[in-house]
Design an enzyme around this catalytic site. Structure first.
Site, PDB file in Angstrom:
ATOM      1  N   LYS B 108       0.926  -1.083  -0.067  1.00 29.44           N
ATOM      2  CA  LYS B 108      -0.043  -0.097   0.011  1.00 29.44           C
ATOM      3  C   LYS B 108       1.028   1.235   0.023  1.00 29.44           C
ATOM      4  O   LYS B 108       0.343   2.218  -0.562  1.00 29.44           O
ATOM      5  CB  LYS B 108      -0.850   0.196   1.170  1.00 29.44           C
ATOM      6  N   GLU B 132      -5.104  -5.671  -5.073  1.00 26.80           N
ATOM      7  CA  GLU B 132      -6.287  -5.837  -4.032  1.00 26.80           C
ATOM      8  C   GLU B 132      -5.919  -5.878  -2.687  1.00 26.80           C
ATOM      9  O   GLU B 132      -6.663  -5.432  -1.817  1.00 26.80           O
ATOM     10  CB  GLU B 132      -6.938  -7.007  -4.545  1.00 26.80           C
ATOM     11  N   VAL B 135      -5.184  -2.767   0.129  1.00 23.29           N
ATOM     12  CA  VAL B 135      -6.160  -2.315   0.886  1.00 23.29           C
ATOM     13  C   VAL B 135      -7.057  -3.302   1.616  1.00 23.29           C
ATOM     14  O   VAL B 135      -7.678  -4.058   1.131  1.00 23.29           O
ATOM     15  CB  VAL B 135      -7.094  -1.017   0.280  1.00 23.29           C
ATOM     16  N   GLY B 137      -6.625  -5.969   3.309  1.00 22.66           N
ATOM     17  CA  GLY B 137      -6.377  -7.579   3.426  1.00 22.66           C
ATOM     18  C   GLY B 137      -7.217  -8.158   2.386  1.00 22.66           C
ATOM     19  O   GLY B 137      -7.225  -8.164   1.346  1.00 22.66           O
ATOM     20  N   ILE B 139     -10.301  -8.401   2.069  1.00 21.14           N
ATOM     21  CA  ILE B 139     -11.716  -8.001   1.604  1.00 21.14           C
ATOM     22  C   ILE B 139     -11.826  -7.512   0.049  1.00 21.14           C
ATOM     23  O   ILE B 139     -10.974  -6.647  -0.145  1.00 21.14           O
ATOM     24  CB  ILE B 139     -12.066  -6.715   2.499  1.00 21.14           C
ATOM     25  N   GLU B 193       2.826  -3.103  16.181  1.00 20.00           N
ATOM     26  CA  GLU B 193       4.123  -3.356  15.964  1.00 20.00           C
ATOM     27  C   GLU B 193       4.811  -2.713  17.208  1.00 20.00           C
ATOM     28  O   GLU B 193       4.043  -1.893  17.971  1.00 20.00           O
ATOM     29  CB  GLU B 193       4.439  -2.452  14.668  1.00 20.00           C
ATOM     30  N   ASP B 204      -0.924   4.731   8.013  1.00 18.92           N
ATOM     31  CA  ASP B 204      -0.946   3.569   7.413  1.00 18.92           C
ATOM     32  C   ASP B 204      -2.587   3.739   6.804  1.00 18.92           C
ATOM     33  O   ASP B 204      -2.930   3.255   5.330  1.00 18.92           O
ATOM     34  CB  ASP B 204      -1.159   2.496   8.347  1.00 18.92           C
ATOM     35  N   LYS B 208      -4.103   4.128   2.541  1.00 20.92           N
ATOM     36  CA  LYS B 208      -5.265   3.040   1.988  1.00 20.92           C
ATOM     37  C   LYS B 208      -6.402   3.772   1.537  1.00 20.92           C
ATOM     38  O   LYS B 208      -6.903   3.725   0.458  1.00 20.92           O
ATOM     39  CB  LYS B 208      -5.744   2.093   2.969  1.00 20.92           C
ATOM     40  N   GLY B 305      -3.084  -9.861   8.039  1.00 22.90           N
ATOM     41  CA  GLY B 305      -2.795 -11.476   8.359  1.00 22.90           C
ATOM     42  C   GLY B 305      -2.419 -12.308   7.058  1.00 22.90           C
ATOM     43  O   GLY B 305      -2.577 -11.755   6.096  1.00 22.90           O
TER      44      GLY B 305
END
Lengths: 435, 435
Positions: B108, B132, B135, B137, B139, B193, B204, B208, B305
């Site tokens: 991203k 894809e 943004v 993960g 979805i 993190e 972050d 996105k 994930g």
């Protein structure tokens, strides 16, 4: 590349009017994406003088009473079928394919019943056949399943795919009104038809689950494979008990596949209030997908209505026109990967909710639990209240995971106990954290 | 058609390991859809001996330390970039396009910063470029926007697109813990993190939103166009006041477009508990889209994930391979339709939440409301409590729709009033039924 792609419309009702309006309104965006315009050249209607909600000027020569004017017009490349019904629509679509025209439809009844035949006809004539609008209106769920989760194994699909019943259940839950009163209000507001049978009896949801199941699991699901229970006659008491146990009652279409056997059914069920589907209210639809890799995913939105449904139709038209320009129409059909094998009741497991009335006398509950115990059904939650009839008790239980087969046998025996007056309700429970 | 399509992997970390596992596991489904297998032929790593979570055997010859082994292998048609970072990844991708290889990425940061350049390079070399996984993960939201809503005018996108911050806010809300404690637990559980800055400061999410905004509105959104406020230092008191007013605090990426001007920002905001985004809990992501035709729609799922992200990557690979087989690669890029024009603060309207402390003496509140009134800001809800310091009051207000510009000026003046001790918090309010 041509200036305009001409499309023909079969039916100018609620969805067809939306299609004409949207094509007109979004002409510029369509032209930007496609490099060409889109023109509704001919539209089949039953009554050209009927009043329609179209926010666009229609040239008088567009409307026609003769299907041949639409299906045989050599300028028309794409047929949009939004007339509804089965036999006539099927015949028109087969004729369209034979004339090498691509087809986009919103007709869930037709796709659920004749999807295989229509797909094969499309493939034979190298035509495109898309039907995003047939399930959950404007929500792009069919694309989500076929393209978005193309690399995943989908294990489960759970859908709130009928807005009428979801509206009624939401009303009952929020306002504590009876099924009959909620249905009446839904009818007055236009969320339910004068004859609501197809919705409240679950048939509409079953048709959508047949389509979803086929695409998710790559196996043909026939309507007769789907066990269907509607919400007609559902009692407020069960919604209230559900609430007190931390659940909410929804009409859910279930489809599960373990890589070998499939199970599809539509039934009112208690959904954990923590589950994403629990928050889907009023006339909204949502489809929850569980994939081996992706885990939980949900698609939410308007499941019906003129503009949302028209938007799904035109998005399919955009896909077809892109395919036309690239010369790759007729390539999306893939033979099902699995031969259908249905689960039998002894292979189906779940948690269940049971409400029954029994004589309020010593030893009754112990007899009842012994009975369930013999069938390997154990209780997770139990609630006993005095019933409105003196000397009787209302008992509500939620079971742990049990075989459906054994559950049915336990219920039969329960019904035959002298101390048990009736078994009022029996529902599935989903989303509970049962080990 | 070849037996197998060979892909090259740049990076075998969390997502890369998932990609190798998934390709191996779902080989049969891929072969069914594509008519050919998929083979990870070469994979660039920094340390070949690092322990990886891969549920598949890797041939020792697959891993390499030399990017040229991946980028210059003539058998490899598709490069999957999951190494992260900016400069090196950008260079590799540009080299891949120059060598006529298609690219799928989950990066991203790179797409947000250099999306335009990379798209143009892809188009120049007739290569595909998909992202894809960059943004939300697993979805399929980018497909949803570009294909599913292809015919609609998207007016608004609101996203919970950062799992770390959503986890922290959920924790604070549910358990009444401070930001610091919730962050610490998120770090212990691996949801945050060791250096959480990019997440908690909103960067972050901003990356996105730049990608979502571009695809939704067909205009380039640069990172510097996006006003960003994170959740760092957010106070539990504001979450609790929000709750008492019927709202819930979420870190929301907003993107609005009125057909002419665009507005993109990331900020903690109060969302009505009735809004679909309000129920998105823990580390889950969701993107809410409002389209002129489709109305409300929402996509929900795991935003990160190994396996969910890998599933989005492989779905893009499936799309590329289908395009390869049809001979239509390199055709998805469309020049933005609109020249970007940003809204200024006087063109931005919204409802706002303000919490401040004032001396608890006669006439203070009337001075405060007169002040806001001068700037045309009126209050919808007001709550005043004694503060913990004797003689002072804590005042919380929610405004009606107001210009942001005037809101800022009112806040400046509020701050300078003698009777006002501090202005503690200022947040946007969304989803309220304000006329």
């Amino acid at each position: 590349m041509e200036d305009k792609v001409s499309v023909g419309l079969l039916g100018v009702g609620v969805v067809g009017s939306g299609v004409i309006t949207l094509v007109e309104k979004h002409q510029e965006k369509l032209a930007h994406q496609l490099g060409c315009g889109v023109d509704v050249k001919k539209a089949l209607v039953r009554d050209p003088n009927k009043k329609r909600h179209i926010e666009a000027e229609i040239d008088g020569t567009v409307l026609t009473l003769d299907p041949e004017d639409v299906l045989n017009d050599p300028d028309i490349d794409i047929i949009i079928e939004v007339m509804g019904g089965i036999d006539e629509a099927r015949e028109h679509i087969l004729n369209a394919f034979a004339a090498k025209k691509h087809v986009v439809t919103a007709n869930k009844d037709l796709v659920a019943l004749h999807g295989a035949e229509l797909h094969e006809a499309a493939a034979k004539h190298k035509c495109d056949f898309y039907y995003e609008a047939s399930v959950a209106g404007g929500i792009p769920i069919l694309r989500g399943i076929t393209d978005g989760f193309a690399s995943d194994h989908i294990e489960q699909v759970m859908g709130i795919v009928n807005g009428t019943t979801n509206y009624i259940l939401t009303k009952m839950h929020n306002e504590g009104v009876s099924y009959e009163d909620a249905l009446k209000e839904a009818q007055e507001l236009g969320f339910a038809e004068a004859d609501p049978a197809a919705d409240v009896e679950g048939l509409d949801a079953a048709r959508k689950m047949a389509i979803l199941g086929r695409l998710a699991f790559s196996t043909y699901i026939d309507l007769e494979d789907i066990e269907v229970n509607g919400i007609n006659g559902i009692e407020l008491a069960d919604l209230q008990y559900a609430d007190s146990f931390g659940f909410i009652m929804k009409l859910i279409g279930f489809a599960k596949f373990d890589g070998k056997q499939v199970e599809v059914n539509v039934q009112p069920a208690l959904i954990s209030q923590e589950h994403p589907l629990a928050d889907v209210k009023n006339e909204y639809n949502a489809v929850y997908v569980y994939g081996e890799a992706v885990g939980e995913a949900m698609f939410y939105g308007a499941g019906a209505g003129s503009m949302p449904t028209a938007s799904a139709v035109i998005s399919d038209v955009v896909t077809v026109i892109k395919n036309m320009h690239r010369g790759v129409t007729g390539s999306q059909f893939v033979e099902p990967r699995f031969k259908k094998e249905l689960k039998t009741d002894d292979q189906r497991f779940g948690q269940y909710y049971v409400r029954f009335h029994a004589k309020d006398e010593a030893g009754v509950f112990s007899r009842v639990s012994a009975l369930f115990n013999e069938w390997n059904v154990s209780f997770k939650q139990i609630l006993q209240n005095p019933s409105e009839h003196v000397g009787t008790a209302e008992i509500v239980v939620i079971t742990h995971q049990s075989s459906l087969d054994k559950m049915y046998q336990a219920l039969d025996e329960l019904n035959s106990l002298d101390a048990v007056l009736d078994v009022k309700s029996f529902y599935k429970v989903e989303g509970d954290a049962d080990a």
